[in-house]
Design a protein around this motif. Structure first.
Motif, PDB file in Angstrom:
ATOM      1  N   UNK A  83       0.710  -1.173  -0.151  1.00 21.07           N
ATOM      2  CA  UNK A  83      -0.193  -0.146  -0.083  1.00 21.07           C
ATOM      3  C   UNK A  83       0.733   1.235   0.130  1.00 21.07           C
ATOM      4  N   UNK A  86       1.313   4.013   2.820  1.00 24.84           N
ATOM      5  CA  UNK A  86       1.433   3.882   4.141  1.00 24.84           C
ATOM      6  C   UNK A  86       2.935   3.692   4.452  1.00 24.84           C
ATOM      7  N   UNK A  94       0.133  -5.282   8.249  1.00 25.95           N
ATOM      8  CA  UNK A  94      -1.058  -5.730   7.448  1.00 25.95           C
ATOM      9  C   UNK A  94      -1.095  -7.024   7.253  1.00 25.95           C
ATOM     10  N   UNK A  95      -0.019  -7.935   7.406  1.00 25.98           N
ATOM     11  CA  UNK A  95       0.399  -9.199   6.932  1.00 25.98           C
ATOM     12  C   UNK A  95      -0.518  -9.767   8.372  1.00 25.98           C
ATOM     13  N   UNK A  97      -3.350  -8.981   9.865  1.00 34.67           N
ATOM     14  CA  UNK A  97      -4.702  -8.836   9.944  1.00 34.67           C
ATOM     15  C   UNK A  97      -5.749 -10.091  10.015  1.00 34.67           C
ATOM     16  N   UNK A  98      -5.175 -11.016   9.312  1.00 35.21           N
ATOM     17  CA  UNK A  98      -6.004 -12.420   9.484  1.00 35.21           C
ATOM     18  C   UNK A  98      -6.191 -12.974  10.914  1.00 35.21           C
ATOM     19  N   UNK A 100      -5.805 -10.991  13.696  1.00 33.93           N
ATOM     20  CA  UNK A 100      -6.044  -9.972  14.504  1.00 33.93           C
ATOM     21  C   UNK A 100      -7.560  -9.359  13.963  1.00 33.93           C
ATOM     22  N   UNK A 101      -8.612 -10.046  14.037  1.00 31.59           N
ATOM     23  CA  UNK A 101      -9.869  -9.295  13.497  1.00 31.59           C
ATOM     24  C   UNK A 101     -10.308  -8.764  14.712  1.00 31.59           C
ATOM     25  N   UNK A 102     -10.291  -7.465  14.859  1.00 35.44           N
ATOM     26  CA  UNK A 102     -11.084  -6.791  15.967  1.00 35.44           C
ATOM     27  C   UNK A 102     -11.661  -5.623  15.465  1.00 35.44           C
ATOM     28  N   UNK A 105      -8.901  -3.221  13.944  1.00 34.52           N
ATOM     29  CA  UNK A 105      -8.224  -3.130  12.714  1.00 34.52           C
ATOM     30  C   UNK A 105      -9.427  -3.154  11.584  1.00 34.52           C
ATOM     31  N   UNK A 106     -10.646  -3.509  11.954  1.00 34.01           N
ATOM     32  CA  UNK A 106     -11.679  -3.486  10.942  1.00 34.01           C
ATOM     33  C   UNK A 106     -11.832  -1.990  10.688  1.00 34.01           C
ATOM     34  N   UNK A 107     -11.724  -1.052  11.320  1.00 32.19           N
ATOM     35  CA  UNK A 107     -11.802   0.380  11.179  1.00 32.19           C
ATOM     36  C   UNK A 107     -10.561   0.992  10.783  1.00 32.19           C
ATOM     37  N   UNK A 108      -9.495   0.099  10.343  1.00 29.11           N
ATOM     38  CA  UNK A 108      -8.223   0.794   9.707  1.00 29.11           C
ATOM     39  C   UNK A 108      -7.122   0.735  10.754  1.00 29.11           C
ATOM     40  N   UNK A 109      -7.245   0.547  11.751  1.00 25.64           N
ATOM     41  CA  UNK A 109      -6.305   0.609  12.890  1.00 25.64           C
ATOM     42  C   UNK A 109      -5.262  -0.539  12.755  1.00 25.64           C
TER      43      UNK A 109
END
Lengths: 239, 283
Positions: A83, A86, A94-95, A97-98, A100-102, A105-109
């Motif tokens: 990206x 960033x 970002x790797x 995220x799979x 860490x589904x909170x 992180x869904x809102x972009x954190x």
């Protein structure tokens, strides 16, 4: 693997990649190399057969189960696909995220607890000084290293690399291949790599698989793989 | 009638140059058919232009005789009514706020619409067509017409103007936003999808950072346009400097008019410069 249009892209390919092993697939354009990788990642649906990753058959799974099973494999592309706006560190995080589904992180954190691990990975691939830079300031080789760090952040067991050095200069290409080999040997990862450069394949892989017309032409340890065997792969099929 | 004369005058010249082009590029092949096509197109263009002159009743003579009327108005407008600067500040602020409100609400409404209207990320086909329909409708109806509609609905004042700008901005921004999303680099999206990230995570971590700067740039440009529109909206009773301008015109207060025009000029220039400067910052 047969495409919906009737073309048989892969036929009876039986391939095993062990942990700690770097296997390279060679073959001319249209021989099915990329299709093979995409089948393993389940970006294509194989019409027949199994894709066993860590004991689970990806070809049979769907939805949530597929997503979880896929966490065991990471992909490195020809382009780094970072990206661009960033930071390099954020890209690596970002790797994760799979797993860490909170809501955050869904809102972009970014998951803060992974930052030190991401820095560690950047050191491992040799670009620890570039973490704070924006990803679009990196050179091709640096970007590909960062992309590999992102793949590692996923904690995969298998890395699929689709022509990872095709858009790099020769020196950077050597470095990336050296890195992939080191990751296989030192971290015990299985690496399956599609290449277009037979010489790189001979120097850095443990095993070379030759694909021709969707069929495995040979599957040999790299040091037993002779030049003329490789040359056959690229010979005009009509000849 | 000058229609035929113009057409005849243009056609032979175009035909000659077409012949030269044809002989230079392809000496023998398809020369005649091509030449005829050029002549035909030239005739049509000439006819279209000529009919526009006729329909708008263009009379250059009237413009010349009208000059002295213009001079008269200008002389009565001088000097601008500087004493009224204080009274102009409020309508000026109203105009700027119309543009701010219109842009902010336009962006807030356009962003989700654009996600639905971008063919590569739309959640479902029916939503895609719905979003495209809303965008086309709000875009096709000019903001002035929206203002007229809202004035009838909620009465005179700045609010109908703000609503009109919002609604029209939804259409203009929605289309541009959707295009940005459709044109973006899909590599990072694919890469993150493969890491096992959820659809929403992919959206917030790959799509949003990829398109945000373009969206901000477009939004700032929209603010600039909305400011200019908000001046005109006053003419239909939707507040701001435009409304004051209309009143002053109707009361023949030309000195006030000139002051308001100067204020307008300053506002438009400031918005144009400001938005260009900020757009450079986010690019």
């Amino acid at each position: 693997m047969r495409y919906p249009n009737g073309k048989l892209a892969l036929d009876g390919v039986d391939l095993t990649v062990r942990a700690g092993e770097l296997v390279t697939i060679l073959g001319s354009n249209g021989s099915g190399k990329t299709t093979l990788l995409r089948c393993v990642a389940r970006l294509e649906d194989p019409s027949e057969g199994e894709v066993l990753v860590d004991g689970r058959d990806l070809a049979r799974l769907n939805g949530q189960a597929l997503r979880e099973a896929r966490l065991a494999l990471a992909m490195v592309f020809q382009r780094a696909n970072l990206v661009r706006r960033r930071s390099v560190l954020a890209n690596v995080v970002c790797g994760t995220l799979g797993r860490r589904r909170t809501l955050w992180t869904t809102l972009g954190g970014l998951p803060a607890e992974e930052l030190s691990m991401a820095r560690e990975l950047l050191r491992k691939v040799g670009v620890e000084r570039l973490g704070a830079q924006r990803a679009d300031t990196l050179s091709g080789g640096q970007a590909q290293r960062a992309a590999i760090a992102r793949a590692l952040a996923q904690r995969p067991k298998l890395i699929l690399a689709d022509e990872p050095v095709a858009s790099l200069d020769p020196e950077a290409a050597e470095e990336i291949m050296r890195l992939l080999r080191r990751l296989a040997v030192e971290s015990g990862l299985a690496v399956l790599c599609v290449l277009h450069q037979p010489s790189l394949a001979q120097r850095y892989s443990h095993r070379i698989v030759g694909l021709r017309d969707g069929v495995v032409a040979f599957d040999l340890p790299a040091d037993l793989c002779a030049d003329q065997q490789i040359a056959v792969l690229y010979k005009d099929l009509a000849a | 009638m000058s229609v035929d004369g113009t057409a005849l005058d243009v056609a032979p010249r175009t035909a000659r140059s077409a012949a030269q082009d044809a002989s230079a590029a392809t000496p023998s092949k398809g020369g005649l058919g091509r030449r005829l096509a050029y002549v035909f197109v030239a005739l049509i263009v000439a006819a279209i232009i000529a009919q526009s002159f006729y329909v708008v009743q263009a009379r250059p003579g009237d413009l010349i005789t009208g000059v002295h009327g213009m001079v008269d108005i200008l002389s009565r407008a001088m000097p601008p009514a500087w004493s009224e600067v204080g009274e102009t500040l409020w309508p000026a602020l109203e105009t700027v706020d119309l543009a701010i409100f219109g842009t902010v609400f336009g962006i807030l409404m356009a962003a989700p619409l654009a996600v639905m209207a971008a063919s590569n990320v739309t959640p479902a086909r029916p939503l895609y067509y719905l979003a495209r329909g809303v965008i086309a409708l709000t875009r096709a109806v000019p903001d002035l017409v929206w203002a007229l509609l809202f004035v009838t609905a909620v009465g005179l004042g700045p609010f109908p103007g703000a609503l009109a700008l919002s609604v029209h901005s939804i259409g203009m921004l929605g289309r541009l936003f959707a295009e940005v999303i459709e044109d973006m680099d899909f590599g990072p999206v694919e890469a993150l999808t493969l890491t096992g990230a959820s659809r929403l995570q992919v959206f917030t971590h790959a799509v949003v950072p990829g398109v945000l700067p373009s969206l901000l740039g477009i939004g700032l440009y929209r603010f600039d346009e909305n400011l200019r529109s908000s001046l005109v909206l006053g003419f239909v009773g939707a507040g701001g400097i435009g409304f004051r301008l209309l009143t002053a015109m109707n009361l023949f207060q030309y000195q006030t008019v000139s002051l308001l025009l100067i204020a307008t000029f300053i506002l438009v220039m400031a918005a144009e410069r400001g938005s260009a400067l900020l757009r450079r910052q986010v690019a």
